[in-house]
Design an enzyme around this catalytic site. Structure first.
Site, PDB file in Angstrom:
ATOM      1  CB  SER A  20      -0.993   0.001   1.171  1.00 25.44           C
ATOM      2  OG  SER A  20      -1.921  -1.041   0.990  1.00 25.44           O
ATOM      3  CE  LYS A  69      -9.160  -5.951   5.837  1.00 25.93           C
ATOM      4  NZ  LYS A  69      -9.507  -6.477   4.514  1.00 25.93           N
ATOM      5  CG  ASP A 106     -11.452  -5.134   1.328  1.00 28.08           C
ATOM      6  OD1 ASP A 106     -10.498  -4.481   0.885  1.00 28.08           O
ATOM      7  OD2 ASP A 106     -11.464  -5.655   2.466  1.00 28.08           O
ATOM      8  N   GLY A 134     -13.003 -13.168   4.993  1.00 31.10           N
ATOM      9  CA  GLY A 134     -13.361 -11.771   4.755  1.00 31.10           C
ATOM     10  C   GLY A 134     -13.392 -11.409   3.277  1.00 31.10           C
ATOM     11  CB  ALA A 135     -11.116 -12.145   0.468  1.00 30.28           C
TER      12      ALA A 135
HETATM   13  P1  ATR Z   1      -9.523 -13.858   4.481  1.00 35.02           P
HETATM   14  O1  ATR Z   1     -10.337 -13.267   5.597  1.00 35.02           O
HETATM   15  O2  ATR Z   1      -8.284 -13.100   4.166  1.00 35.02           O
HETATM   16  O3  ATR Z   1     -10.319 -14.147   3.261  1.00 35.02           O
HETATM   17  P2  ATR Z   1      -9.384 -16.394   5.956  1.00 35.02           P
HETATM   18  O4  ATR Z   1     -10.532 -16.075   6.824  1.00 35.02           O
HETATM   19  O5  ATR Z   1      -8.123 -16.876   6.592  1.00 35.02           O
HETATM   20  O6  ATR Z   1      -8.917 -15.212   5.031  1.00 35.02           O
HETATM   21  O7  ATR Z   1      -9.866 -17.435   4.857  1.00 35.02           O
HETATM   22  C1  ATR Z   1      -9.017 -18.224   4.131  1.00 35.02           C
HETATM   23  C2  ATR Z   1      -9.876 -19.114   3.241  1.00 35.02           C
HETATM   24  O8  ATR Z   1      -9.011 -20.065   2.604  1.00 35.02           O
HETATM   25  C3  ATR Z   1     -10.920 -19.915   4.003  1.00 35.02           C
HETATM   26  O9  ATR Z   1     -12.058 -20.035   3.197  1.00 35.02           O
HETATM   27  C4  ATR Z   1     -10.215 -21.257   4.205  1.00 35.02           C
HETATM   28  O10 ATR Z   1     -11.090 -22.352   4.383  1.00 35.02           O
HETATM   29  P3  ATR Z   1     -11.623 -22.727   5.874  1.00 35.02           P
HETATM   30  O11 ATR Z   1     -12.736 -21.764   6.168  1.00 35.02           O
HETATM   31  O12 ATR Z   1     -12.094 -24.118   5.756  1.00 35.02           O
HETATM   32  O13 ATR Z   1     -10.438 -22.557   6.795  1.00 35.02           O
HETATM   33  C5  ATR Z   1      -9.498 -21.375   2.891  1.00 35.02           C
HETATM   34  N1  ATR Z   1      -8.382 -22.322   2.933  1.00 35.02           N
HETATM   35  C6  ATR Z   1      -7.166 -22.128   3.500  1.00 35.02           C
HETATM   36  N2  ATR Z   1      -6.394 -23.236   3.350  1.00 35.02           N
HETATM   37  C7  ATR Z   1      -7.143 -24.145   2.674  1.00 35.02           C
HETATM   38  C8  ATR Z   1      -6.907 -25.478   2.202  1.00 35.02           C
HETATM   39  N3  ATR Z   1      -5.733 -26.106   2.397  1.00 35.02           N
HETATM   40  N4  ATR Z   1      -7.926 -26.101   1.537  1.00 35.02           N
HETATM   41  C9  ATR Z   1      -9.114 -25.472   1.319  1.00 35.02           C
HETATM   42  N5  ATR Z   1      -9.376 -24.224   1.744  1.00 35.02           N
HETATM   43  C10 ATR Z   1      -8.410 -23.561   2.396  1.00 35.02           C
END
Ligand code: ATR
Length: 274
Positions: A20, A69, A106, A134-135
């Site tokens: 950023s 956040k 976002d 969150g995304a």
């Molecule tokens: P953010 O808020 O930045 O979007 P997050 O809340 O950490 O990040 O979400 C990461 C996403 O990647 C989640 O949907 C997570 O799935 P879970 O809700 O089951 O944890 C997904 N994710 C991370 N590693 C994964 C993996 N090895 N296989 C499938 N999904 C994965």
């Protein structure tokens, strides 16, 4: 602060890898505004003190990233409607009287980048979102607000996808089991990966795109690397792709507008810089 520069910041924990500052300094240069954008590592227990410092030093506002956040909301005076819907804030404006307003840019950043990259994306078809963090919430809200007919969501932990669909879906979201995710590919006009899969150091996202329609657009919000294995496969299949960097740039542009009133964007110089 004794100088008359415009100050803004991003707070997170950790923060060192943030892009950023580079983006905002580019815009300061472009607009001729005398400004400084600080990247500040703020531990959860010093959030209140840091906000007080920004206020005292006349900052225009700040961006908020992981893990603050949601926690930041407690300290704000007002919330813009999208931030309220998201339950999360990524941009705070500090008014001259010290009033703090929270925004979430976002989802708009994601949609702006999508429209700019693929202006004729098939918005009359269902979209498919992978992930439920969150995304994913930002993507879902952005697409629902764009009046996409249906948003299918799939997540390794199904319960998170169900909660998200209930909270922001307005009856237009359907949960697909993670193991069945490929069955949703053929109907999807847009496929958005919001999981961390495909990021450097993470396994690739396993998703067979063979059944995708030829006009399907594949969007990956991961931007390290810029061309994820998913996007490489989509390209090889002849599908249009959207990378994750533009979302970061456009959510930043909306924050810049909120703080300084100036319209900025993902111009060619910035693309070259990135
Ligand atoms: P953010 O808020 O930045 O979007 P997050 O809340 O950490 O990040 O979400 C990461 C996403 O990647 C989640 O949907 C997570 O799935 P879970 O809700 O089951 O944890 C997904 N994710 C991370 N590693 C994964 C993996 N090895 N296989 C499938 N999904 C994965």
């Amino acid at each position: 602060m004794t100088d008359h520069a415009h100050h803004a910041a991003v707070i997170g924990w950790p923060i060192h890898q943030s892009l950023s500052p580079v983006i905002h300094h580019h815009w300061f240069e472009k607009t001729g505004l005398d400004g400084i954008y600080h990247a500040v590592a703020v531990a959860p227990d010093s959030l209140a003190a840091e906000i007080a410092r920004f206020r005292a030093e006349g900052y225009a506002g700040f961006n908020v990233t992981v893990p603050h956040k949601e926690a930041i909301i407690l300290y704000l005076d007002k919330l813009a409607p999208l931030a309220r819907q998201m339950g999360a804030v990524n941009t705070v404006k500090i008014e001259e009287d010290g009033t703090l307003t929270g925004f979430n840019t976002d989802g708009m950043g994601l949609i702006t980048h999508l429209k700019e990259t693929v202006s004729d994306w098939p918005k009359d078809k269902p979209a498919l979102i992978l992930g439920a963090g969150g995304a994913a919430r930002a993507a879902a809200l952005g697409l629902i607000n764009e009046n996409v007919p249906m948003v299918m969501i799939t997540n390794r932990t199904r319960a998170r996808a169900e909660t998200l669909a209930q909270e922001v879906g307005r009856g237009r979201m359907a949960v697909v089991d993670w193991d069945d995710r490929e069955t949703a590919v053929s109907a999807a006009g847009l496929i958005v990966n919001t999981t961390t899969l495909g990021m450097i150091g993470q396994p690739a996202l396993a998703l067979n795109l063979d059944s995708a329609a030829s006009d399907t657009v594949v969007y990956d919000i991961v931007y390290k690397p810029l061309l994820t294995p998913l996007l490489a496969r989509a390209k090889a299949r002849g599908l249009r792709v959207v990378d994750g960097l533009g979302m970061l740039v456009h959510q930043g542009a909306k924050a810049f507008k909120i703080w300084f009133g100036e319209d900025v964007g993902y111009d060619e110089d910035l693309k070259a810089l990135m």
